[in-house]
Write a protein that holds these residues in place. Sequence first.
Motif, PDB file in Angstrom:
ATOM      1  N   ILE A 164       0.835  -1.338  -0.035  1.00  0.00           N
ATOM      2  CA  ILE A 164      -0.067   0.053  -0.057  1.00  0.00           C
ATOM      3  C   ILE A 164       0.913   1.309   0.146  1.00  0.00           C
ATOM      4  O   ILE A 164       0.730   2.203  -0.780  1.00  0.00           O
ATOM      5  N   ARG A 165       1.874   1.137   0.726  1.00  0.00           N
ATOM      6  CA  ARG A 165       2.812   2.493   0.975  1.00  0.00           C
ATOM      7  C   ARG A 165       3.627   2.603  -0.327  1.00  0.00           C
ATOM      8  O   ARG A 165       3.509   3.870  -0.983  1.00  0.00           O
ATOM      9  N   ALA A 166       3.979   1.690  -0.872  1.00  0.00           N
ATOM     10  CA  ALA A 166       4.551   1.734  -2.476  1.00  0.00           C
ATOM     11  C   ALA A 166       3.845   2.155  -3.314  1.00  0.00           C
ATOM     12  O   ALA A 166       3.988   3.013  -4.348  1.00  0.00           O
ATOM     13  N   ALA A 167       2.532   1.761  -3.350  1.00  0.00           N
ATOM     14  CA  ALA A 167       1.443   2.096  -4.363  1.00  0.00           C
ATOM     15  C   ALA A 167       1.245   3.722  -4.284  1.00  0.00           C
ATOM     16  O   ALA A 167       0.903   4.538  -4.987  1.00  0.00           O
ATOM     17  N   LEU A 168       1.115   4.126  -2.677  1.00  0.00           N
ATOM     18  CA  LEU A 168       0.689   5.403  -2.493  1.00  0.00           C
ATOM     19  C   LEU A 168       1.935   6.484  -2.873  1.00  0.00           C
ATOM     20  O   LEU A 168       1.531   7.685  -3.237  1.00  0.00           O
ATOM     21  N   VAL A 202      -0.463  10.214 -26.660  1.00  0.00           N
ATOM     22  CA  VAL A 202      -0.662   9.082 -25.858  1.00  0.00           C
ATOM     23  C   VAL A 202      -0.936   8.951 -24.726  1.00  0.00           C
ATOM     24  O   VAL A 202       0.036   9.574 -23.871  1.00  0.00           O
ATOM     25  N   ARG A 203      -1.858   8.300 -23.732  1.00  0.00           N
ATOM     26  CA  ARG A 203      -2.029   8.277 -22.513  1.00  0.00           C
ATOM     27  C   ARG A 203      -1.358   7.347 -22.034  1.00  0.00           C
ATOM     28  O   ARG A 203      -1.890   6.113 -22.206  1.00  0.00           O
ATOM     29  N   LEU A 204      -0.497   7.331 -21.025  1.00  0.00           N
ATOM     30  CA  LEU A 204       0.333   6.220 -20.456  1.00  0.00           C
ATOM     31  C   LEU A 204      -0.196   6.420 -18.913  1.00  0.00           C
ATOM     32  O   LEU A 204      -0.538   7.258 -18.579  1.00  0.00           O
ATOM     33  N   THR A 205      -0.304   5.173 -18.310  1.00  0.00           N
ATOM     34  CA  THR A 205      -0.765   5.200 -16.759  1.00  0.00           C
ATOM     35  C   THR A 205       0.548   5.653 -16.069  1.00  0.00           C
ATOM     36  O   THR A 205       1.610   5.509 -16.566  1.00  0.00           O
ATOM     37  N   PRO A 206       0.618   5.824 -14.812  1.00  0.00           N
ATOM     38  CA  PRO A 206       1.724   6.226 -14.158  1.00  0.00           C
ATOM     39  C   PRO A 206       2.949   5.032 -14.117  1.00  0.00           C
ATOM     40  O   PRO A 206       4.161   5.548 -14.464  1.00  0.00           O
ATOM     41  N   LYS A 207       2.311   3.870 -13.998  1.00  0.00           N
ATOM     42  CA  LYS A 207       3.332   2.786 -14.060  1.00  0.00           C
ATOM     43  C   LYS A 207       4.000   2.502 -15.532  1.00  0.00           C
ATOM     44  O   LYS A 207       5.195   2.627 -15.561  1.00  0.00           O
ATOM     45  N   GLU A 208       3.207   2.728 -16.311  1.00  0.00           N
ATOM     46  CA  GLU A 208       3.730   2.612 -17.650  1.00  0.00           C
ATOM     47  C   GLU A 208       4.687   3.869 -17.966  1.00  0.00           C
ATOM     48  O   GLU A 208       5.980   3.538 -18.366  1.00  0.00           O
ATOM     49  N   PHE A 209       4.234   4.898 -17.413  1.00  0.00           N
ATOM     50  CA  PHE A 209       5.160   6.199 -17.702  1.00  0.00           C
ATOM     51  C   PHE A 209       6.658   5.994 -16.998  1.00  0.00           C
ATOM     52  O   PHE A 209       7.535   6.229 -17.407  1.00  0.00           O
ATOM     53  N   GLU A 210       6.395   5.549 -15.874  1.00  0.00           N
ATOM     54  CA  GLU A 210       7.514   5.308 -15.167  1.00  0.00           C
ATOM     55  C   GLU A 210       8.571   4.184 -15.658  1.00  0.00           C
ATOM     56  O   GLU A 210       9.937   4.389 -15.421  1.00  0.00           O
ATOM     57  N   LEU A 211       8.127   3.061 -16.037  1.00  0.00           N
ATOM     58  CA  LEU A 211       8.597   2.215 -16.939  1.00  0.00           C
ATOM     59  C   LEU A 211       9.649   2.748 -17.832  1.00  0.00           C
ATOM     60  O   LEU A 211      10.740   2.617 -17.965  1.00  0.00           O
ATOM     61  N   LEU A 212       8.682   3.370 -18.580  1.00  0.00           N
ATOM     62  CA  LEU A 212       9.469   4.021 -19.938  1.00  0.00           C
ATOM     63  C   LEU A 212      10.652   4.901 -19.443  1.00  0.00           C
ATOM     64  O   LEU A 212      11.580   5.051 -19.842  1.00  0.00           O
ATOM     65  N   VAL A 229       9.997   1.097  -9.942  1.00  0.00           N
ATOM     66  CA  VAL A 229       8.618   1.471 -10.461  1.00  0.00           C
ATOM     67  C   VAL A 229       7.620   1.224  -9.347  1.00  0.00           C
ATOM     68  O   VAL A 229       6.561   1.731  -9.107  1.00  0.00           O
ATOM     69  N   TRP A 230       7.851  -0.028  -8.680  1.00  0.00           N
ATOM     70  CA  TRP A 230       6.943  -0.532  -7.785  1.00  0.00           C
ATOM     71  C   TRP A 230       7.154  -0.224  -6.348  1.00  0.00           C
ATOM     72  O   TRP A 230       6.428   0.219  -5.537  1.00  0.00           O
ATOM     73  N   GLY A 231       8.551  -0.420  -6.130  1.00  0.00           N
ATOM     74  CA  GLY A 231       8.774  -0.172  -4.778  1.00  0.00           C
ATOM     75  C   GLY A 231       9.985  -1.221  -4.167  1.00  0.00           C
ATOM     76  O   GLY A 231      10.164  -2.001  -4.889  1.00  0.00           O
ATOM     77  N   PRO A 232      10.679  -0.700  -3.337  1.00  0.00           N
ATOM     78  CA  PRO A 232      11.823  -1.498  -2.849  1.00  0.00           C
ATOM     79  C   PRO A 232      11.493  -2.924  -2.379  1.00  0.00           C
ATOM     80  O   PRO A 232      12.235  -4.053  -2.378  1.00  0.00           O
ATOM     81  N   ASP A 233      10.275  -3.193  -2.009  1.00  0.00           N
ATOM     82  CA  ASP A 233      10.042  -4.630  -1.554  1.00  0.00           C
ATOM     83  C   ASP A 233       9.755  -5.509  -2.876  1.00  0.00           C
ATOM     84  O   ASP A 233       9.440  -6.762  -2.752  1.00  0.00           O
ATOM     85  N   TYR A 234       9.663  -5.007  -3.965  1.00  0.00           N
ATOM     86  CA  TYR A 234       9.338  -5.848  -5.256  1.00  0.00           C
ATOM     87  C   TYR A 234      10.902  -6.315  -5.908  1.00  0.00           C
ATOM     88  O   TYR A 234      11.719  -6.027  -5.371  1.00  0.00           O
ATOM     89  N   GLY A 235      10.777  -7.426  -6.601  1.00  0.00           N
ATOM     90  CA  GLY A 235      12.073  -7.970  -7.364  1.00  0.00           C
ATOM     91  C   GLY A 235      11.470  -9.186  -8.091  1.00  0.00           C
ATOM     92  O   GLY A 235      12.228  -9.382  -9.177  1.00  0.00           O
ATOM     93  N   ASP A 236      10.688 -10.128  -7.648  1.00  0.00           N
ATOM     94  CA  ASP A 236      10.408 -11.227  -8.001  1.00  0.00           C
ATOM     95  C   ASP A 236       9.218 -11.187  -9.308  1.00  0.00           C
ATOM     96  O   ASP A 236       8.914 -12.304  -9.809  1.00  0.00           O
TER      97      ASP A 236
END
Lengths: 231, 487
Positions: free
Chosen positions: A114-118, A153-163, A183-190
């Motif tokens: 939740i924290r990462a998404a916010l 073109v409209r990108l979602t925030p995640k798509e934009f961050e990836l790019l 893009v997602w946060g420090p707890d991600y990776g797998d």
Amino acid sequence: MSGAKILVVDDEPQIRRMMRATLTSSGYQVDEAKTGEEALEKFRAFLPDLVLLDLNMPGMGGLEACRSMRDGSEVPIIILTVRNTEREKVEALDAGADDYVSKPFGMQELMARIRAALRRAPSSLQSGPQGFASDDLEIDFAQRRVRVREKTVRLTPKEFELLRHLVARGGKPVPHRELLQAVWGPDYGDETDYLRVFINHLRKKIEPDPSRPKYVLTEPWLGYRFAIPEE
Amino acid sequence: MITERVSQPLRVTFRLLGSVALVAAVIFVYYRIVPVNSLTVALTLVLAILGIATWWGFTESIAAAIAAVLGLNYFFLPPIGEFTITDPENWVALAVFLVTAITASELSVRARRRAAEAIARSREVERLYMLGQVLLLSGSVRTAAREIVNSIIRTFEIPAAVFFDQSNHEFFRSDERTTSIPDEQLQRIAEIGEPLIDQDQQIAIVPVRLGGLAIGSLGFTGCTLSTAALNALANLVAIGIERARSIDEANKAEAARQSEVLKATLLDALAHDLKTPLTSIKGAVTHMLAKPRDAEEQELLTIANEEADRLNRIVVEVLEMARIEASKLHPDRAPHNIEDIVQATLKAHEESLKGRKVALQIPESLPPADVDFEFIQQVLKQLLDNSLKYSRAGTPLTIATELAGERIVISVADQGRGISIAEQHKIFDKFYRGLAWRDNVPGTGLGLSIAKGIVEAHGGKIWVSSEPGKGTVFSFAVPMFKGELVR
């Protein structure tokens, strides 16, 4: 972002009770919805900063609700569901969800997500490039604007961050883990499947031929890289 | 039928006498009451003989013709009162009379027979049509077979009939009168495909075939049907039975599909219902654990949390097993590199593999496998889990792959205590746990049976070889991808 508003959508009253108690005690404002239809109403009335969405609900299911909410909104949506097959995960991400947590889950894990998404993508633009331009693709990071063949073109925030992250690395391969954490946060990776889905979305939006990408390339075993076409 | 047979010669005798009497009556009338010339008498007699031929038959008309010739000769041709003829013209006249009478009789009889045959044919066609309608309406093969026997008796007015269904090896007899047709004979006719019509015994057996396919045979007693009608009947029955059989099969397939859908729905509902309370429990407990507490509370909450996890694992594995047993496991097969699956599995289990050396032996020339990525990853994970659980921390593991014929064999080897020969047979059984370990290694005893179910759903095979004290090798073989690779 304490005090953020979270909409909990689940048809199970006990889960709503538990979520309300834990989220409230962690400082969030909580509202609940029992069905997809109610979720859409609350989504407009309560204006949540984040949605926790169950997939398996009577009436309008979670996927459909997810699509409706995503249409015209960038509010992060985290799917919470008992189903955990690859196919269902990809379906949910395709419907516009940002993240996917299978039930039962540990509260710390959910809170971290939740924290990462916010946490809105850090606008540390000074580290990255200001933009990118070629014949058919124009990216303006400051304005968060992408134009493909003269069309915005409209990108979602995640798509934009990836790019943004891929372009920032200037054509070098970016490993999966690094991309996920950026893009997602420090707890991600797998969650390489997340990347697959979002890279796909991105290619559909910016590549002239998404099945033969020329900008967003896959680096087998490693990750992805942004190819700057040679003049 | 039998009483009719006995009275047949008697009836013919009566008719013969009747024919002669009719001729005598004509001659009497013309000789005594209305005297006319011999030509009129002859023509009237021809008329009478034609009538006899039409109403009674050829034999009767021949008798009448002979009687008429004799009568004409005696009463009307000179010398009258004697069976002699003087005028050779009259010989010719008598001969012409006889030939005319006989030929006309024969034509008349033939026409009558044709008419009778036509009526019989049309009646047979009508009956076949009625039978066809009955067959089209009947449901399963069994009801169709019973219906066939009953409606054959009803519509064709046959005393008794029997149908032999070859594929189910069942005999459908109308009643005990069909015992004159033994089972063996019905079977034999069904096999050789040649009809048997026994006039003496009054039985007929016809094979029932559709194209070259033997379906069974039909037997009748006291049957008066023509061979053509019998063949048509057999064809009709063949079509009717085949139609019923294909409906049966479609129904069975549909029932199986519905039961599979039902099981899948039930399992999904069960998964949902079991995991939902676990979600509330785990959510609540982990939330409380996140806050600083005294040691005792911390310990109790940790136990609750661990047990919730354990319950969840059991739920997942039991449902997985149930899914495999409900044969609901439909691997989504596609060409995948085994190395990709191995790497993905290792990556997903980085945490538990910490401190272990995993040696990979994957030949570069290995063709892709025709498997479901996720399922095979699950099998590999299970084998890895097993090796990790049953070998000492720090000992190395080996994952090797090789091509054996058209299959790819993947094996996971550890250097643990090994498994005794006796136990090697049991470890893939449901709920079996290693004797030496069941008390101190967690698990449900389902993991390896699930792995086995998954491998078998791919048409593959899983096995174990082990040397006690040295280590264990779990191997499974899955088909290699044989089609054309499309990028």
